[in-house]
Design a protein around this motif. Structure first.
Motif, PDB file in Angstrom:
ATOM      1  N   TYR A 125     -47.682   0.531 -44.276  1.00 38.51           N
ATOM      2  CA  TYR A 125     -45.975   1.209 -44.751  1.00 38.51           C
ATOM      3  C   TYR A 125     -44.896  -0.067 -44.198  1.00 38.51           C
ATOM      4  O   TYR A 125     -45.142  -0.270 -43.228  1.00 38.51           O
ATOM      5  N   LYS A 127     -40.462   0.186 -43.574  1.00 44.10           N
ATOM      6  CA  LYS A 127     -39.481   0.840 -43.273  1.00 44.10           C
ATOM      7  C   LYS A 127     -38.121   0.590 -44.029  1.00 44.10           C
ATOM      8  O   LYS A 127     -38.227  -0.530 -44.831  1.00 44.10           O
ATOM      9  N   VAL A 144     -31.074  10.009 -48.883  1.00 42.34           N
ATOM     10  CA  VAL A 144     -31.711  10.576 -47.936  1.00 42.34           C
ATOM     11  C   VAL A 144     -31.860   9.962 -47.702  1.00 42.34           C
ATOM     12  O   VAL A 144     -31.169   8.924 -47.491  1.00 42.34           O
ATOM     13  N   ASP A 145     -32.112  10.514 -45.906  1.00 39.28           N
ATOM     14  CA  ASP A 145     -32.248   9.839 -44.558  1.00 39.28           C
ATOM     15  C   ASP A 145     -33.226   8.508 -44.705  1.00 39.28           C
ATOM     16  O   ASP A 145     -34.343   8.695 -44.586  1.00 39.28           O
ATOM     17  N   ARG A 146     -32.604   7.496 -44.389  1.00 40.98           N
ATOM     18  CA  ARG A 146     -33.720   6.270 -45.016  1.00 40.98           C
ATOM     19  C   ARG A 146     -34.900   6.359 -43.822  1.00 40.98           C
ATOM     20  O   ARG A 146     -35.694   5.527 -43.296  1.00 40.98           O
ATOM     21  N   ASN A 147     -33.966   7.173 -42.235  1.00 43.38           N
ATOM     22  CA  ASN A 147     -34.821   6.811 -41.115  1.00 43.38           C
ATOM     23  C   ASN A 147     -36.508   8.059 -41.455  1.00 43.38           C
ATOM     24  O   ASN A 147     -37.168   7.741 -41.304  1.00 43.38           O
ATOM     25  N   GLU A 148     -35.983   8.331 -42.766  1.00 45.22           N
ATOM     26  CA  GLU A 148     -37.600   9.564 -43.018  1.00 45.22           C
ATOM     27  C   GLU A 148     -37.908   8.761 -44.074  1.00 45.22           C
ATOM     28  O   GLU A 148     -39.086  10.031 -44.885  1.00 45.22           O
ATOM     29  N   ILE A 149     -37.401   7.941 -44.502  1.00 41.60           N
ATOM     30  CA  ILE A 149     -38.002   7.467 -45.314  1.00 41.60           C
ATOM     31  C   ILE A 149     -39.655   5.867 -45.473  1.00 41.60           C
ATOM     32  O   ILE A 149     -39.128   4.845 -44.082  1.00 41.60           O
ATOM     33  N   GLY A 150     -40.845   5.925 -45.723  1.00 46.75           N
ATOM     34  CA  GLY A 150     -41.084   4.551 -45.506  1.00 46.75           C
ATOM     35  C   GLY A 150     -42.081   3.830 -47.016  1.00 46.75           C
ATOM     36  O   GLY A 150     -42.123   4.695 -47.990  1.00 46.75           O
ATOM     37  N   LYS A 191     -54.541  14.824 -42.126  1.00 47.94           N
ATOM     38  CA  LYS A 191     -52.853  13.822 -42.506  1.00 47.94           C
ATOM     39  C   LYS A 191     -53.809  12.560 -42.876  1.00 47.94           C
ATOM     40  O   LYS A 191     -55.241  12.252 -42.637  1.00 47.94           O
ATOM     41  N   GLU A 196     -47.131  -0.198 -39.349  1.00 44.05           N
ATOM     42  CA  GLU A 196     -46.530  -0.866 -40.232  1.00 44.05           C
ATOM     43  C   GLU A 196     -46.817  -2.206 -40.674  1.00 44.05           C
ATOM     44  O   GLU A 196     -47.506  -2.900 -39.524  1.00 44.05           O
TER      45      GLU A 196
END
Length: 217
Positions: A125, A127, A144-150, A191, A196
């Motif tokens: 993924y 970031k 949306v919080d981009r720190n939580e988006i991949g 899971k 990255e």
């Protein structure tokens, strides 16, 4: 040992080529050749299964002369095509990868192998760098919080027995998914680890993507 399952049974509607984008040539090689090379030259890969449309099978067979490679006809959707390909997999781990994503690097493949040793599944993924919004009727609904988006890429790596089971369950439950990681999570309640990757591991989808790949391959 590993297998690579290369999904190449799509069309070229968004590229506007009029033929399957896997045959688009850059530096005298098709996109599919660039993609497959990454797995052919890696001795850890025992087999490479290419999923193709019936119309493209003979042409692809004429390009590759390697004993590692197997061929299978795809289905009417990507999910069905992957399922068809999984039936030929004979190793503990399978890397599922887009045939039109030719710029995957050996460093990313090595990182995926390392993480896969201690996980049921692992995917590449990147970031999100830009601001991310939900929208409705061309208006911003919320940020949306981009720190939580991949942003998910391929290869996606799975224990072969588990992803086969997940695909069988999806068929039995009549469920469809956009990629194999989401199918794996929903059908098995397991899971998926993240590794990255690099932004230039792009999939050829539009004419712009082809132009960019001409510069970086």
């Amino acid at each position: 040992m590993y297998s690579a399952l290369i999904v190449a049974a799509g069309s070229a509607q968004r590229t506007g080529l009029g033929y399957n984008k896997i045959f688009y040539k850059i530096k005298d090689k098709t996109l599919l050749e660039h993609t497959i090379e990454n797995f052919i030259k890696d001795s850890d890969f025992k087999e490479i299964v290419i999923v193709l449309s019936k119309d493209d099978l003979s042409k692809v067979k004429s390009i590759f002369k390697n004993d590692k490679i197997k061929y299978v006809i795809g289905g009417s959707t990507r999910q069905k095509s992957v399922f068809n390909g999984l039936n030929l997999i004979n190793t503990k781990y399978v890397f599922i990868h887009d045939g039109a994503r030719p710029n995957i690097k050996q460093t990313e493949i090595a990182k995926l192998k390392q993480v896969a040793r201690n996980a049921d599944a692992v995917v590449l993924y990147t970031k999100a760098k830009d601001s991310v919004v939900k929208y409705e009727e061309d208006n911003i609904k919320e940020y949306v919080d981009r720190n939580e988006i991949g942003l998910i890429q391929t290869p996606q790596v799975f224990k072969s027995d588990l992803i086969k089971k997940a695909h069988s369950l999806a068929i039995n439950n009549n469920n469809t998914y956009t990629d194999d990681a989401s199918l794996f999570i929903k059908e098995l309640n397991k899971k998926v680890a993240l590794v990255e990757g690099q932004e230039l591991n792009i999939k050829a989808t539009t004419k712009y993507d082809l132009t960019l790949l001409e510069e970086i391959l």
